[in-house]
Design a protein around this motif. Structure first.
Motif, PDB file in Angstrom:
ATOM      1  N   VAL A   1      48.058  71.005  56.891  1.00  0.00           N
ATOM      2  CA  VAL A   1      47.989  71.670  55.589  1.00  0.00           C
ATOM      3  C   VAL A   1      49.388  71.748  54.994  1.00  0.00           C
ATOM      4  O   VAL A   1      50.385  71.766  55.707  1.00  0.00           O
ATOM      5  N   GLU A   2      49.436  71.806  53.675  1.00  0.00           N
ATOM      6  CA  GLU A   2      50.718  71.941  53.000  1.00  0.00           C
ATOM      7  C   GLU A   2      50.922  73.402  52.616  1.00  0.00           C
ATOM      8  O   GLU A   2      49.980  74.183  52.611  1.00  0.00           O
ATOM      9  N   GLY A   3      52.153  73.738  52.321  1.00  0.00           N
ATOM     10  CA  GLY A   3      52.464  75.078  51.857  1.00  0.00           C
ATOM     11  C   GLY A   3      52.555  76.093  52.980  1.00  0.00           C
ATOM     12  O   GLY A   3      52.559  75.761  54.163  1.00  0.00           O
ATOM     13  N   ALA A   4      52.631  77.350  52.560  1.00  0.00           N
ATOM     14  CA  ALA A   4      52.731  78.486  53.474  1.00  0.00           C
ATOM     15  C   ALA A   4      51.404  79.242  53.454  1.00  0.00           C
ATOM     16  O   ALA A   4      50.569  79.021  52.580  1.00  0.00           O
ATOM     17  N   TYR A   5      51.241  80.152  54.407  1.00  0.00           N
ATOM     18  CA  TYR A   5      50.014  80.955  54.423  1.00  0.00           C
ATOM     19  C   TYR A   5      49.823  81.696  53.104  1.00  0.00           C
ATOM     20  O   TYR A   5      48.705  81.819  52.615  1.00  0.00           O
ATOM     21  N   ILE A   6      50.907  82.163  52.500  1.00  0.00           N
ATOM     22  CA  ILE A   6      50.780  82.885  51.233  1.00  0.00           C
ATOM     23  C   ILE A   6      50.176  81.996  50.160  1.00  0.00           C
ATOM     24  O   ILE A   6      49.398  82.465  49.319  1.00  0.00           O
ATOM     25  N   ASP A   7      50.483  80.712  50.168  1.00  0.00           N
ATOM     26  CA  ASP A   7      49.921  79.779  49.196  1.00  0.00           C
ATOM     27  C   ASP A   7      48.421  79.632  49.415  1.00  0.00           C
ATOM     28  O   ASP A   7      47.642  79.569  48.455  1.00  0.00           O
ATOM     29  N   LEU A   8      48.021  79.571  50.667  1.00  0.00           N
ATOM     30  CA  LEU A   8      46.587  79.455  50.983  1.00  0.00           C
ATOM     31  C   LEU A   8      45.836  80.726  50.600  1.00  0.00           C
ATOM     32  O   LEU A   8      44.725  80.672  50.069  1.00  0.00           O
ATOM     33  N   ILE A   9      46.445  81.868  50.871  1.00  0.00           N
ATOM     34  CA  ILE A   9      45.799  83.148  50.544  1.00  0.00           C
ATOM     35  C   ILE A   9      45.660  83.317  49.047  1.00  0.00           C
ATOM     36  O   ILE A   9      44.598  83.720  48.549  1.00  0.00           O
TER      37      ILE A   9
ATOM     38  N   GLU B   1      58.846  70.985  61.080  1.00  0.00           N
ATOM     39  CA  GLU B   1      57.641  71.761  61.367  1.00  0.00           C
ATOM     40  C   GLU B   1      56.390  71.119  60.786  1.00  0.00           C
ATOM     41  O   GLU B   1      56.461  70.281  59.893  1.00  0.00           O
ATOM     42  N   ILE B   2      55.271  71.540  61.356  1.00  0.00           N
ATOM     43  CA  ILE B   2      53.951  71.204  60.814  1.00  0.00           C
ATOM     44  C   ILE B   2      53.092  72.464  60.900  1.00  0.00           C
ATOM     45  O   ILE B   2      53.362  73.374  61.697  1.00  0.00           O
ATOM     46  N   LYS B   3      52.058  72.497  60.079  1.00  0.00           N
ATOM     47  CA  LYS B   3      51.034  73.547  60.149  1.00  0.00           C
ATOM     48  C   LYS B   3      49.685  72.841  60.057  1.00  0.00           C
ATOM     49  O   LYS B   3      49.515  71.942  59.235  1.00  0.00           O
ATOM     50  N   ALA B   4      48.735  73.240  60.928  1.00  0.00           N
ATOM     51  CA  ALA B   4      47.421  72.604  60.929  1.00  0.00           C
ATOM     52  C   ALA B   4      46.328  73.644  61.160  1.00  0.00           C
ATOM     53  O   ALA B   4      46.539  74.624  61.887  1.00  0.00           O
TER      54      ALA B   4
ATOM     55  N   ALA C   1      51.694  68.144  53.452  1.00  0.00           N
ATOM     56  CA  ALA C   1      50.858  68.195  54.656  1.00  0.00           C
ATOM     57  C   ALA C   1      51.393  67.148  55.620  1.00  0.00           C
ATOM     58  O   ALA C   1      51.070  65.978  55.517  1.00  0.00           O
ATOM     59  N   GLY C   2      52.245  67.561  56.510  1.00  0.00           N
ATOM     60  CA  GLY C   2      52.849  66.637  57.456  1.00  0.00           C
ATOM     61  C   GLY C   2      54.167  67.178  57.953  1.00  0.00           C
ATOM     62  O   GLY C   2      54.486  68.351  57.757  1.00  0.00           O
ATOM     63  N   LEU C   3      54.942  66.319  58.570  1.00  0.00           N
ATOM     64  CA  LEU C   3      56.244  66.714  59.085  1.00  0.00           C
ATOM     65  C   LEU C   3      57.152  67.077  57.916  1.00  0.00           C
ATOM     66  O   LEU C   3      57.243  66.337  56.939  1.00  0.00           O
TER      67      LEU C   3
END
Length: 183
Positions: free
Chosen positions: A169-177, A16-19, A77-79
């Protein structure tokens, strides 16, 4: 990297990736022409629990159904490879209450997810409360599939969908929040 080589039959894997997403309309127009299935709009409330081994959350769909999801993956932050288990529940609020008493709550993520299916890849176009718009690619791997096949597919889709590596981006949404300073 999480141990993805010796996983049980009931443990699923993906790449997975998240951007961060700058142009949601452009991406959704592209996906509409490519997707085998979708779009499906799904409201999700994810309650993350305090957990020392990976992440644990209860996902509430707001209709009396949900799921308990435990997962492990590297925060890069990546694959990235992810191992996860999903267990359905017909009482997500009760499950949150029970687990919160035992483990504690780390935080809550509210989002609206638009799901597109491209073969074995789930594409999530997410609007996350307090954070904005994101895209996630999840290339679901069969039990015997090598991680490299998922990585190759994710790279191709990133190129096709014009997802720039600088937006990852690295991490999960909870990390960003939890990293967002109080206002």
């Amino acid at each position: 990297m999480p141990n993805t080589t010796h996983v049980g039959e009931d443990v699923a894997r993906n790449i997975e990736i998240k951007a961060r997403l700058a142009d949601r309309d452009r991406l959704e127009a592209c996906l509409a022409g490519m997707a085998a299935d979708g779009p499906y709009e799904i409201r999700q409330k994810d309650t993350f629990l305090v957990c020392s081994n990976g992440r644990l959350k209860v996902r509430d769909f707001g209709d009396g159904h949900g799921e308990l999801i435990g997962y492990r993956r590297d925060d890069v932050a990546g694959l990235r490879a992810s191992c996860y288990r999903r267990t359905p529940t017909s009482d997500p609020a009760g499950l949150v209450a029970t687990l919160a008493d035992a483990l504690g709550i780390r935080g809550v993520v509210n989002k609206t997810r638009t799901l597109y299916l491209l073969g074995r890849t789930r594409v999530h176009v997410d609007r996350v409360a307090g954070l904005g718009d994101f895209v996630e690619l999840e290339v679901v791997l069969a039990a015997n599939a090598h991680l490299s096949t998922g990585r190759d597919e994710a790279r191709r889709l990133m190129q096709t969908l014009a997802i720039d590596a600088s937006a990852l981006v690295e991490g999960a949404y909870i990390d960003l929040i939890t990293a967002v300073p109080c206002r």
